[in-house]
Design an enzyme around this catalytic site. Structure first.
Site, PDB file in Angstrom:
ATOM      1  N   ASP A 156       0.819  -1.285  -0.032  1.00 32.04           N
ATOM      2  CA  ASP A 156       0.147  -0.024   0.006  1.00 32.04           C
ATOM      3  C   ASP A 156       0.689   1.092  -0.155  1.00 32.04           C
ATOM      4  O   ASP A 156       1.997   1.492   0.341  1.00 32.04           O
ATOM      5  CB  ASP A 156      -0.788   0.193   1.361  1.00 32.04           C
ATOM      6  CG  ASP A 156      -1.662  -1.144   1.646  1.00 32.04           C
ATOM      7  OD1 ASP A 156      -1.953  -1.750   0.798  1.00 32.04           O
ATOM      8  OD2 ASP A 156      -2.138  -1.415   2.602  1.00 32.04           O
TER       9      ASP A 156
HETATM   10  N1  URA Z   1      -0.781  -5.911   4.217  1.00 28.87           N
HETATM   11  C1  URA Z   1      -1.319  -4.543   4.004  1.00 28.87           C
HETATM   12  O1  URA Z   1      -2.257  -4.183   4.711  1.00 28.87           O
HETATM   13  N2  URA Z   1      -0.545  -3.618   3.434  1.00 28.87           N
HETATM   14  C2  URA Z   1       0.229  -3.944   2.478  1.00 28.87           C
HETATM   15  O2  URA Z   1       0.788  -2.989   1.946  1.00 28.87           O
HETATM   16  C3  URA Z   1       0.882  -5.173   2.542  1.00 28.87           C
HETATM   17  C4  URA Z   1       0.133  -6.319   3.303  1.00 28.87           C
END
Ligand code: URA
Length: 246
Positions: free
Chosen positions: A111
Site C-alpha cells: 500500500d
Molecule cells: N498488508 C497490508 O495491509 N498492506 C500492505 O501493503 C501489505 C500487506
C-alpha cells in the site's frame, strides 16, 4: 564426466561476478567443497566453466550467472505508490532505480502508506513465482496497532479469521511491545490479498497505525534505510530462488 571447459572462465571469477565475494573468498568456497558444477562437486581451483551453460550451485543453492539479470531490494518509504509509472504523477518506484540500465519491474505491491521491503527484478520467472499463489513465500510485517493486544490473540490469528473475501490465518504472531493504548506486533503470513494485514488486525480490534514489511521469504529488510536499494545476489539470491523452486 569432466566439467572443466578449457575455453571457459575460471570458476572463482564466475562466482565473484555472481556476488560471492572476492576471488580469494571464492577460492576458499571452492576449496571447502561447497561448489558443484553440473551436479558434480568441484574442488580444483583451475576449473574453467562456460557461464552461459554451466549449472552452478553453492551450498546446494543455484547461482544466477547471467549478470544482465538483477534483483534489487528497496526500502519503500511511506507515500510512494507501488508502480513504475504512476498515471497521476504521484511518487512511484521508478525514482529509486532511475540510474539502472535494466528494465525492472516490481514484485507485488505494498500500500502507498505501507513502508518496507519490496523487490524489483528483470527476472520474469522469479517474479512470476514470487507472486504465484502456489509458491507464495512467507512475508513478515511489523505493525503499530491501537490498543493493548490480549494474550491469546496469536492463537486466534493462527487458527484463522474470516474476512469479507475469505479466511486468513497467520503463520506467526509475536507481540514485541505493549503500552495501555498501543502495541507493536510482528506478523508472518503467506498472503497476497490487498491490505491483508491492515484488514486482519482491524477485524480483531487493533487498527494499524503504521505498517512495515521486514522480510519476503529469506530476504530481510535489515538496516536498509527508507529510499535506499541494495542488490540481492550470491547466497541470498540463491535462497530466494530455492524458496520458489528455482
Ligand atoms: N498488508 C497490508 O495491509 N498492506 C500492505 O501493503 C501489505 C500487506
Amino acid at each position: 564426466m569432466n566439467v572443466h571447459d578449457p575455453a571457459g572462465v575460471r570458476l572463482q571469477k564466475v562466482l565473484a561476478a555472481a556476488g560471492f565475494g572476492s576471488r580469494r573468498a571464492c577460492e576458499a568456497i571452492i576449496d571447502a567443497g561447497r561448489v558443484s558444477v553440473d551436479g558434480q562437486q568441484v574442488r580444483e581451483l583451475g576449473t574453467r566453466v562456460d557461464p552461459r551453460t554451466a549449472v552452478i550451485h553453492v551450498d546446494g543453492l543455484r547461482v544466477q550467472l547471467d549478470d544482465s539479470v538483477v534483483t534489487i531490494a528497496l526500502h519503500k518509504p511511506a507515500g510512494v505508490y507501488s508502480t513504475m509509472a504512476d498515471e497521476q504523477g504521484r511518487p512511484d518506484l521508478s525514482a529509486y532505480v532511475a540510474d539502472r540500465p535494466e528494465r525492472l519491474f516490481h514484485v507485488g505491491r505494498l500500500d502507498a502508506e505501507t513502508e518496507g521491503l519490496i523487490l524489483l527484478t528483470n527476472d520474469g520467472e522469479l517474479a512470476h513465482r514470487l507472486t504465484h499463489p502456489s509458491y507464495e513465500v512467507a512475508k513478515t510485517y511489523v505493525a503499530n496497532v491501537e490498543g493493548r493486544v490480549a494474550k491469546g490473540l496469536g492463537r486466534e490469528l493462527a487458527r484463522g479469521i474470516e474476512l469479507d473475501d475469505g479466511p486468513v490465518a497467520v503463520d506467526r504472531f509475536t507481540v514485541l511491545e505493549t503500552t495501555p493504548n498501543a502495541s507493536l506486533v510482528e506478523v508472518t503470513l503467506h498472503e497476497g490479498r490487498n491490505h491483508i494485514v491492515r484488514r486482519l488486525l482491524e477485524e480483531v480490534g487493533h487498527p494499524v497505525t503504521r505498517l512495515v514489511r521486514t522480510s519476503i521469504g529469506p530476504i530481510r529488510l535489515g538496516h536498509l534505510k527508507p529510499g535506499r536499494t541494495r542488490a540481492v545476489e550470491g547466497t541470498e539470491l540463491g535462497r530466494l530462488m530455492s524458496a520458489v523452486g528455482l
